[in-house]
Design a protein around this motif. Sequence first.
Motif, PDB file in Angstrom:
ATOM      1  N   ALA A 188       0.571  -3.984   2.991  1.00  0.00           N
ATOM      2  CA  ALA A 188       1.058  -3.325   1.783  1.00  0.00           C
ATOM      3  C   ALA A 188       0.512  -3.981   0.520  1.00  0.00           C
ATOM      4  O   ALA A 188       0.271  -3.311  -0.491  1.00  0.00           O
ATOM      5  CB  ALA A 188       2.581  -3.336   1.762  1.00  0.00           C
ATOM      6  N   ARG A 190      -2.368  -5.539   0.292  1.00  0.00           N
ATOM      7  CA  ARG A 190      -3.834  -5.543   0.334  1.00  0.00           C
ATOM      8  C   ARG A 190      -4.389  -6.943   0.610  1.00  0.00           C
ATOM      9  O   ARG A 190      -5.442  -7.319   0.085  1.00  0.00           O
ATOM     10  CB  ARG A 190      -4.408  -4.966  -0.965  1.00  0.00           C
ATOM     11  CG  ARG A 190      -3.819  -3.607  -1.300  1.00  0.00           C
ATOM     12  CD  ARG A 190      -4.443  -2.986  -2.515  1.00  0.00           C
ATOM     13  NE  ARG A 190      -3.772  -1.746  -2.880  1.00  0.00           N
ATOM     14  CZ  ARG A 190      -4.223  -0.850  -3.730  1.00  0.00           C
ATOM     15  NH1 ARG A 190      -5.400  -1.055  -4.335  1.00  0.00           N
ATOM     16  NH2 ARG A 190      -3.546   0.247  -4.002  1.00  0.00           N
ATOM     17  N   GLU A 246       0.134   4.459   4.511  1.00  0.00           N
ATOM     18  CA  GLU A 246       0.652   5.696   3.926  1.00  0.00           C
ATOM     19  C   GLU A 246       1.945   5.445   3.154  1.00  0.00           C
ATOM     20  O   GLU A 246       2.097   5.878   2.001  1.00  0.00           O
ATOM     21  CB  GLU A 246       0.911   6.727   5.030  1.00  0.00           C
ATOM     22  CG  GLU A 246       1.549   8.005   4.525  1.00  0.00           C
ATOM     23  CD  GLU A 246       2.162   8.845   5.626  1.00  0.00           C
ATOM     24  OE1 GLU A 246       2.957   9.748   5.305  1.00  0.00           O
ATOM     25  OE2 GLU A 246       1.860   8.588   6.810  1.00  0.00           O
ATOM     26  N   GLY A 249       1.347   3.294   0.054  1.00  0.00           N
ATOM     27  CA  GLY A 249       0.362   3.762  -0.907  1.00  0.00           C
ATOM     28  C   GLY A 249      -0.813   2.819  -1.035  1.00  0.00           C
ATOM     29  O   GLY A 249      -1.409   2.687  -2.109  1.00  0.00           O
ATOM     30  N   SER A 250      -1.152   2.150   0.060  1.00  0.00           N
ATOM     31  CA  SER A 250      -2.243   1.181   0.065  1.00  0.00           C
ATOM     32  C   SER A 250      -3.408   1.709   0.888  1.00  0.00           C
ATOM     33  O   SER A 250      -3.213   2.506   1.806  1.00  0.00           O
ATOM     34  CB  SER A 250      -1.771  -0.149   0.670  1.00  0.00           C
ATOM     35  OG  SER A 250      -0.691  -0.688  -0.076  1.00  0.00           O
ATOM     36  N   ARG A 326       8.867  -3.884  -1.969  1.00  0.00           N
ATOM     37  CA  ARG A 326       8.123  -2.935  -2.803  1.00  0.00           C
ATOM     38  C   ARG A 326       9.064  -1.799  -3.157  1.00  0.00           C
ATOM     39  O   ARG A 326       9.117  -0.783  -2.458  1.00  0.00           O
ATOM     40  CB  ARG A 326       6.905  -2.383  -2.064  1.00  0.00           C
ATOM     41  CG  ARG A 326       5.708  -3.316  -2.028  1.00  0.00           C
ATOM     42  CD  ARG A 326       4.564  -2.689  -1.249  1.00  0.00           C
ATOM     43  NE  ARG A 326       4.075  -1.477  -1.898  1.00  0.00           N
ATOM     44  CZ  ARG A 326       2.945  -1.429  -2.601  1.00  0.00           C
ATOM     45  NH1 ARG A 326       2.221  -2.512  -2.767  1.00  0.00           N
ATOM     46  NH2 ARG A 326       2.544  -0.321  -3.147  1.00  0.00           N
ATOM     47  N   SER A 328       8.920   0.545  -5.027  1.00  0.00           N
ATOM     48  CA  SER A 328       8.278   1.850  -5.231  1.00  0.00           C
ATOM     49  C   SER A 328       7.812   2.487  -3.945  1.00  0.00           C
ATOM     50  O   SER A 328       7.318   3.599  -3.947  1.00  0.00           O
ATOM     51  CB  SER A 328       7.077   1.692  -6.176  1.00  0.00           C
ATOM     52  OG  SER A 328       6.101   0.848  -5.583  1.00  0.00           O
ATOM     53  N   ALA A 329       7.987   1.774  -2.781  1.00  0.00           N
ATOM     54  CA  ALA A 329       7.531   2.341  -1.519  1.00  0.00           C
ATOM     55  C   ALA A 329       8.249   3.646  -1.246  1.00  0.00           C
ATOM     56  O   ALA A 329       9.443   3.774  -1.474  1.00  0.00           O
ATOM     57  CB  ALA A 329       7.790   1.353  -0.376  1.00  0.00           C
ATOM     58  N   ARG A 330       7.508   4.634  -0.735  1.00  0.00           N
ATOM     59  CA  ARG A 330       8.098   5.941  -0.513  1.00  0.00           C
ATOM     60  C   ARG A 330       8.823   5.973   0.816  1.00  0.00           C
ATOM     61  O   ARG A 330       8.378   5.363   1.767  1.00  0.00           O
ATOM     62  CB  ARG A 330       7.010   7.020  -0.534  1.00  0.00           C
ATOM     63  CG  ARG A 330       6.319   7.099  -1.888  1.00  0.00           C
ATOM     64  CD  ARG A 330       5.395   8.308  -1.953  1.00  0.00           C
ATOM     65  NE  ARG A 330       4.313   8.214  -0.980  1.00  0.00           N
ATOM     66  CZ  ARG A 330       3.190   7.575  -1.201  1.00  0.00           C
ATOM     67  NH1 ARG A 330       2.991   6.966  -2.336  1.00  0.00           N
ATOM     68  NH2 ARG A 330       2.253   7.514  -0.264  1.00  0.00           N
TER      69      ARG A 330
END
Length: 330
Positions: A188, A190, A246, A249-250, A326, A328-330
Amino acid sequence: MPAPKSVFVTGATGFIGSRLVPRLLKRGHHVTALARRPEQAGHLRALGVQLLRGDVTQPESLTEGMQGADWLLHLANHYSLHERDESIYTRVNVVGNRNVMRAALEAGVGKVVHVSSGVSYGISPDQPLREDSRVGPFPNAYWRTKHLGDEEVWHLHRQGLPVTAVYPGGVVGANDPNATGAWIRRLAQRRQPVRAFEDRGFTYVAVDDVAEAIVLAAEREDNVGERYLIGREFLTNRAFVELVAELAGSPLPPLVLPDRLAHLNAALLGRLEAWMGVRPVMDFTPSSARHLAAGFRFGSEKAERELGLQYTPVREAVAQDLATFRPSAR
């Protein structure tokens, strides 16, 4: 729901144990928890748990808490994929199991639920795994000592210890402090530039489902001597990486190592650690490489059928873990 029980728990402060104890209390059971450092487990005391200072490697510390216990739920183990001193695996996962089970047998505990792992079967020739599958070779010390620890448990079962065992797959969920959680974080954030062993994989299970399975296995009255694999969703290593990417968002790690090159890279990092004391990058060592290259696969029909266990989608469990660091993770 059964009448309230007196329950002795090892590993109560761990990843699974922290989900298990509240479930027991909610069902009205009285919980005594073994803790190496009770002063650091005030959150359990605040819930009404009786804390007993002790360690599974110190058999004299186990006797008191098991006296009069209806159930022993044994979760304590040493889980990692790499240690410079691998003797810790034997001390905790083998000798520790022996100490705990002997104490339970001597105390006359009414029922024991032993929490093992799918790795206890090794690289079994029977794929997908079943509860009665044959044992195969072990890719590292963790897998081997989980099996040897199980052998201690089943040896004492044959001497009269009333044991039921659960074998979770790869456990995922919020605040995962273990190897899978570290992998998720690196992906996540990177910090995982490479992928390897993409066609291998694991059966995963949400941590809350494992805790529920332990309680259900304890509550069932006619399952002494039974084994339950816990998990249903198999993901290849590539599919797991894609899922994390996914949800976070990475991007996917750009480099894919062939198997032989991945093992060679792990060996070189392991030697660097031995020479210089530098922890291997991404914790990629010969031991962790063999773990990823082995994997395991199984379904959970028996646990669903006999325990009534229902599963959380692995996607949801991974999202819960991502959300812990995170937002903001979906």
